[in-house]
Design a protein around this motif. Structure first.
Motif, PDB file in Angstrom:
ATOM      1  N   VAL A 157     -28.159  23.668 -15.065  1.00 38.55           N
ATOM      2  CA  VAL A 157     -27.312  24.789 -14.662  1.00 38.55           C
ATOM      3  C   VAL A 157     -27.583  25.060 -13.192  1.00 38.55           C
ATOM      4  CG1 VAL A 157     -26.701  27.196 -15.100  1.00 38.55           C
ATOM      5  CG2 VAL A 157     -27.442  25.725 -17.001  1.00 38.55           C
ATOM      6  N   MET A 158     -26.533  24.920 -12.361  1.00 41.35           N
ATOM      7  CA  MET A 158     -26.693  25.013 -10.907  1.00 41.35           C
ATOM      8  C   MET A 158     -25.760  26.071 -10.319  1.00 41.35           C
ATOM      9  SD  MET A 158     -26.548  20.903 -10.090  1.00 41.35           S
ATOM     10  CE  MET A 158     -25.133  20.647 -11.189  1.00 41.35           C
ATOM     11  N   VAL A 159     -26.167  26.627  -9.178  1.00 44.09           N
ATOM     12  CA  VAL A 159     -25.317  27.534  -8.412  1.00 44.09           C
ATOM     13  C   VAL A 159     -25.063  26.912  -7.051  1.00 44.09           C
ATOM     14  CG1 VAL A 159     -25.118  29.800  -7.349  1.00 44.09           C
ATOM     15  CG2 VAL A 159     -26.192  29.581  -9.564  1.00 44.09           C
ATOM     16  N   SER A 160     -23.797  26.901  -6.628  1.00 46.81           N
ATOM     17  CA  SER A 160     -23.432  26.378  -5.307  1.00 46.81           C
ATOM     18  C   SER A 160     -22.816  27.493  -4.464  1.00 46.81           C
ATOM     19  CB  SER A 160     -22.439  25.219  -5.438  1.00 46.81           C
ATOM     20  OG  SER A 160     -21.187  25.689  -5.925  1.00 46.81           O
ATOM     21  N   GLY A 161     -22.936  27.340  -3.148  1.00 49.07           N
ATOM     22  CA  GLY A 161     -22.272  28.268  -2.240  1.00 49.07           C
ATOM     23  C   GLY A 161     -21.208  27.582  -1.425  1.00 49.07           C
ATOM     24  N   SER A 162     -21.315  26.237  -1.298  1.00 50.86           N
ATOM     25  CA  SER A 162     -20.361  25.471  -0.512  1.00 50.86           C
ATOM     26  C   SER A 162     -19.974  24.209  -1.277  1.00 50.86           C
ATOM     27  CB  SER A 162     -20.993  25.093   0.844  1.00 50.86           C
ATOM     28  OG  SER A 162     -20.127  24.293   1.606  1.00 50.86           O
ATOM     29  N   PRO A 163     -18.713  23.845  -1.313  1.00 51.66           N
ATOM     30  CA  PRO A 163     -17.590  24.439  -0.563  1.00 51.66           C
ATOM     31  C   PRO A 163     -17.072  25.759  -1.136  1.00 51.66           C
ATOM     32  CG  PRO A 163     -16.787  22.664  -1.925  1.00 51.66           C
ATOM     33  CD  PRO A 163     -18.278  22.657  -2.081  1.00 51.66           C
ATOM     34  N   SER A 164     -17.526  26.136  -2.328  1.00 45.20           N
ATOM     35  CA  SER A 164     -17.094  27.408  -2.905  1.00 45.20           C
ATOM     36  C   SER A 164     -18.190  27.910  -3.831  1.00 45.20           C
ATOM     37  CB  SER A 164     -15.773  27.246  -3.681  1.00 45.20           C
ATOM     38  OG  SER A 164     -15.925  26.327  -4.742  1.00 45.20           O
ATOM     39  N   PRO A 165     -18.237  29.231  -4.026  1.00 44.76           N
ATOM     40  CA  PRO A 165     -19.270  29.788  -4.902  1.00 44.76           C
ATOM     41  C   PRO A 165     -18.948  29.522  -6.368  1.00 44.76           C
ATOM     42  CG  PRO A 165     -17.852  31.531  -4.084  1.00 44.76           C
ATOM     43  CD  PRO A 165     -17.408  30.281  -3.410  1.00 44.76           C
ATOM     44  N   LYS A 166     -19.754  28.665  -7.007  1.00 41.95           N
ATOM     45  CA  LYS A 166     -19.498  28.318  -8.398  1.00 41.95           C
ATOM     46  C   LYS A 166     -20.809  28.167  -9.156  1.00 41.95           C
ATOM     47  CE  LYS A 166     -15.060  25.914  -7.884  1.00 41.95           C
ATOM     48  NZ  LYS A 166     -14.308  24.664  -8.168  1.00 41.95           N
ATOM     49  N   LEU A 167     -20.709  28.286 -10.458  1.00 37.40           N
ATOM     50  CA  LEU A 167     -21.800  27.927 -11.344  1.00 37.40           C
ATOM     51  C   LEU A 167     -21.394  26.654 -12.066  1.00 37.40           C
ATOM     52  CD1 LEU A 167     -24.104  30.103 -13.415  1.00 37.40           C
ATOM     53  CD2 LEU A 167     -22.941  28.241 -14.579  1.00 37.40           C
ATOM     54  N   HIS A 168     -22.290  25.666 -12.072  1.00 31.73           N
ATOM     55  CA  HIS A 168     -21.984  24.355 -12.646  1.00 31.73           C
ATOM     56  C   HIS A 168     -22.947  24.044 -13.784  1.00 31.73           C
ATOM     57  CE1 HIS A 168     -19.815  23.548  -8.799  1.00 31.73           C
ATOM     58  NE2 HIS A 168     -20.866  24.180  -8.268  1.00 31.73           N
ATOM     59  N   VAL A 169     -22.421  23.406 -14.815  1.00 35.91           N
ATOM     60  CA  VAL A 169     -23.256  22.894 -15.902  1.00 35.91           C
ATOM     61  C   VAL A 169     -23.047  21.386 -15.953  1.00 35.91           C
ATOM     62  CG1 VAL A 169     -23.766  22.926 -18.355  1.00 35.91           C
ATOM     63  CG2 VAL A 169     -23.125  25.037 -17.197  1.00 35.91           C
ATOM     64  N   TYR A 170     -24.143  20.648 -15.719  1.00 37.61           N
ATOM     65  CA  TYR A 170     -24.064  19.193 -15.675  1.00 37.61           C
ATOM     66  C   TYR A 170     -24.849  18.621 -16.844  1.00 37.61           C
ATOM     67  CZ  TYR A 170     -24.750  14.379 -14.109  1.00 37.61           C
ATOM     68  OH  TYR A 170     -24.784  13.001 -14.041  1.00 37.61           O
ATOM     69  N   TYR A 171     -24.180  17.754 -17.623  1.00 34.69           N
ATOM     70  CA  TYR A 171     -24.781  17.110 -18.795  1.00 34.69           C
ATOM     71  C   TYR A 171     -25.170  15.687 -18.418  1.00 34.69           C
ATOM     72  CZ  TYR A 171     -22.343  21.023 -20.952  1.00 34.69           C
ATOM     73  OH  TYR A 171     -21.879  22.276 -21.261  1.00 34.69           O
ATOM     74  N   PRO A 172     -26.436  15.447 -18.107  1.00 32.76           N
ATOM     75  CA  PRO A 172     -26.840  14.118 -17.615  1.00 32.76           C
ATOM     76  C   PRO A 172     -26.556  12.992 -18.602  1.00 32.76           C
ATOM     77  CG  PRO A 172     -28.561  15.740 -17.183  1.00 32.76           C
ATOM     78  CD  PRO A 172     -27.571  16.391 -18.093  1.00 32.76           C
ATOM     79  N   ALA A 173     -26.637  13.265 -19.892  1.00 35.55           N
ATOM     80  CA  ALA A 173     -26.443  12.193 -20.871  1.00 35.55           C
ATOM     81  C   ALA A 173     -25.027  11.635 -20.833  1.00 35.55           C
ATOM     82  CB  ALA A 173     -26.769  12.711 -22.276  1.00 35.55           C
ATOM     83  N   THR A 174     -24.049  12.470 -20.498  1.00 41.00           N
ATOM     84  CA  THR A 174     -22.647  12.026 -20.493  1.00 41.00           C
ATOM     85  C   THR A 174     -22.048  11.970 -19.094  1.00 41.00           C
ATOM     86  OG1 THR A 174     -21.833  14.292 -20.775  1.00 41.00           O
ATOM     87  CG2 THR A 174     -22.307  13.026 -22.776  1.00 41.00           C
ATOM     88  N   GLY A 175     -22.708  12.609 -18.126  1.00 39.26           N
ATOM     89  CA  GLY A 175     -22.158  12.661 -16.777  1.00 39.26           C
ATOM     90  C   GLY A 175     -21.076  13.702 -16.609  1.00 39.26           C
ATOM     91  N   VAL A 176     -20.833  14.518 -17.625  1.00 38.72           N
ATOM     92  CA  VAL A 176     -19.797  15.553 -17.552  1.00 38.72           C
ATOM     93  C   VAL A 176     -20.351  16.751 -16.778  1.00 38.72           C
ATOM     94  CG1 VAL A 176     -18.406  17.192 -18.891  1.00 38.72           C
ATOM     95  CG2 VAL A 176     -18.696  14.821 -19.679  1.00 38.72           C
ATOM     96  N   LYS A 177     -19.514  17.310 -15.906  1.00 44.22           N
ATOM     97  CA  LYS A 177     -19.881  18.525 -15.176  1.00 44.22           C
ATOM     98  C   LYS A 177     -18.744  19.517 -15.297  1.00 44.22           C
ATOM     99  CE  LYS A 177     -20.306  18.464 -10.613  1.00 44.22           C
ATOM    100  NZ  LYS A 177     -19.327  19.425 -10.039  1.00 44.22           N
ATOM    101  N   ARG A 178     -19.058  20.721 -15.749  1.00 41.85           N
ATOM    102  CA  ARG A 178     -18.064  21.784 -15.865  1.00 41.85           C
ATOM    103  C   ARG A 178     -18.470  22.911 -14.939  1.00 41.85           C
ATOM    104  NH1 ARG A 178     -14.978  20.244 -20.131  1.00 41.85           N
ATOM    105  NH2 ARG A 178     -15.964  18.963 -21.727  1.00 41.85           N
ATOM    106  N   SER A 179     -17.472  23.534 -14.308  1.00 46.84           N
ATOM    107  CA  SER A 179     -17.742  24.546 -13.299  1.00 46.84           C
ATOM    108  C   SER A 179     -16.882  25.775 -13.519  1.00 46.84           C
ATOM    109  CB  SER A 179     -17.469  23.988 -11.892  1.00 46.84           C
ATOM    110  OG  SER A 179     -18.175  22.784 -11.670  1.00 46.84           O
TER     111      SER A 179
END
Length: 489
Positions: A157-179
């Motif tokens: 579970v990650m937080v980004s500020g650039s390029p836009s403020p989002k919270l991301h959930v990345y599933y390493p086993a499948t490579g899927v990322k939802r934001s």
């Protein structure tokens, strides 16, 4: 002279700190001479008695201190405090009503602490295991300002500020990322802190604090791992004030230094610089100021009943234990100021079983519900000599995996931003991954972080997969400011 209350009865658990009690002695009628107090006491549980005069209302407060219940052990301890108010130093003449004998009873319940975990063997030297072998490297299309791991979702579970403020959930086993976009996640002109993300203990929701905002996001709905739309984000704005007296009924939070979720909705926010710890229901918006400390980094104990914090902004490192139980205030249950050789270097982490504290200076401390053992020194992890570049710390992240029976720690520069300008040329910007046996804490391997196609990589986060078979590193490349997720078997 009158004394209230006329007797003292206290109850304590062997896990409690030393209790205290007080009495108030009052004088009435005409008084044409000065008086002075004389106090005697028995010492079955009492360790000391003091007297403070209140000149405004012809009264005085008697303060009674007791031994630590753990030291006393279970049982009932009876003492007597004798208070005299005398006209002369020899106490040959006393005021009417003096002396007064006050019975004091302390009942201690609870168990006896198990023997403390013995000190760990001296740290072994770090082996040089070469360059870390990477199973896969994923280039992210955003920065990573903070990150935690959800074991329930087996996802980062990650937080980004650039390029836009989002919270991301990345599933390493499948490579899927939802934001999901986190509304108004920004740095105001009053805040220079990175955002903090805290995943709930059940791993199914997250809270994000940035500037004067707090956002609550459901990470899982209906059993399917996905992020809902922005409508589910509940943003709570805090008024900005120059001091708490500006708006006594409002909350005073300039920027969050750290954030701890103790349930799916309840979060404790630890502000930067301003002495206001907040307890917030991130879904309803109900909130209250519960403490008056600042600049704390905090970790929730795996049992959920305590938060351990580190503070180094008082000239010395301080470890503290707070209780998450409902109390009139959120003051530390107990604190320990560390000598310079045991300093924390800011950050701290807890072992998977909750019995140890690891600090950024690679020191190890016990945790315990019993005061005699809590936050006592236990040992140290093997590390290379601390980086010499100003503002760096020894360990920047640490994870203890019960499933792997292993501790992973990243050694390198702290993420305070001051080193970024010269990071491309300064050796202290390079990070290493150290591995330790989680039972003995002896070092088993140490790897250099390999360069990417963008050049040198600085690792800031390390996580274990749910089953402990893989490690995930989040890295930053100063050459082009790119971020990657590395998978290591």
């Amino acid at each position: 002279m009158s004394v209230s209350p006329g007797s003292v009865t206290l109850n304590a658990d062997t896990r409690d700190n030393a209790p205290r009690a007080s009495l108030v002695a009052r004088l009435s009628g005409d008084l044409d001479r000065d008086v002075q107090p004389y106090i005697e006491h028995t010492a079955n549980a009492i360790t000391g008695v003091g007297f403070i005069e209140n000149t405004d209302d012809r009264s005085g407060t008697v303060h009674i201190s007791f031994a630590v219940p753990e030291t006393l052990g279970p049982g009932t301890y009876r003492d007597t405090v004798t208070l005299k108010l005398c006209y002369d130093p020899a106490c040959t003449e006393q005021v009417i009503g003096s002396p007064r004998q006050i019975s004091v009873n302390l009942t201690v319940t609870g168990g006896v602490a198990s023997p403390a975990e013995p000190a760990l063997a001296p740290a072994s030297s770090l082996p040089d295991s070469g360059t870390l072998a990477i199973e896969s490297s994923v280039l992210l299309d955003h920065d990573v300002l903070d990150a935690e791991y959800s074991k329930a979702l087996d996802a980062i579970v990650m937080v980004s500020g650039s390029p836009s403020p989002k919270l991301h959930v990345y599933y390493p086993a499948t490579g899927v990322k939802r934001s999901v976009t986190v509304d108004d996640l920004r740095t105001s002109n009053r805040s220079n802190r990175l955002p903090s993300v805290s995943v709930s203990p059940d791993g199914l929701s997250a809270n994000v604090a940035f500037g004067e905002q707090l956002s609550h996001v459901n990470l899982n709905r209906g059993g399917d791992p996905f992020l809902p739309g922005g409508s589910s984000v509940n943003m709570i704005d805090r008024p900005a004030m120059s001091s708490p007296s500006d708006a006594p009924s409002a909350l005073w939070l300039i920027s969050a230094n750290d954030l701890v979720s103790i349930g799916s909705e309840i979060a404790f926010v630890f502000p930067h610089a301003m002495p206001n710890i907040l307890k917030i229901n991130a879904r309803s918006g109900e909130s209250s100021r519960v403490g008056d400390d600042s600049d704390l980094l905090a970790r929730l104990h795996p049992e959920g009943n305590a938060i351990y914090t580190s503070n180094v902004n008082r000239g010395a490192s301080t470890l503290s234990r707070y209780s998450t139980e409902v109390r009139p205030d959120f003051q530390p249950v107990r604190s320990r100021t560390l000598p310079s050789e045991e300093k924390t270097c800011d950050n701290l982490w807890l072992s998977a079983n909750g019995r140890r504290i690891y600090t950024a200076c690679a020191k190890i401390f016990r945790t315990s519900a019993y005061p005699s053992q809590d936050m006592s020194a236990l040992g140290a992890l093997a590390v290379y000599n601390a980086p010499v570049y100003p503002g760096t710390s020894t360990l920047v992240d640490l994870q203890d995996s019960a499933e792997a029976g292993q501790i992973a720690a990243l050694q390198g520069p702290s993420r305070n931003g001051s080193f970024i300008g010269t990071c491309q040329v300064h050796l202290s910007c390079r990070t290493r991954l150290h591995l330790y046996d989680s039972t003995t804490t002896q070092a088993t391997a140490s790897y250099a972080i390999p360069a990417s196609t963008s050049g040198q990589q600085v690792a800031w986060h390390v996580f274990y997969s749910k089953d402990g078979t893989r490690k995930y590193l989040i890295t930053w490349s100063p050459g082009d400011s790119s971020y990657r997720i590395l998978t290591v078997q």
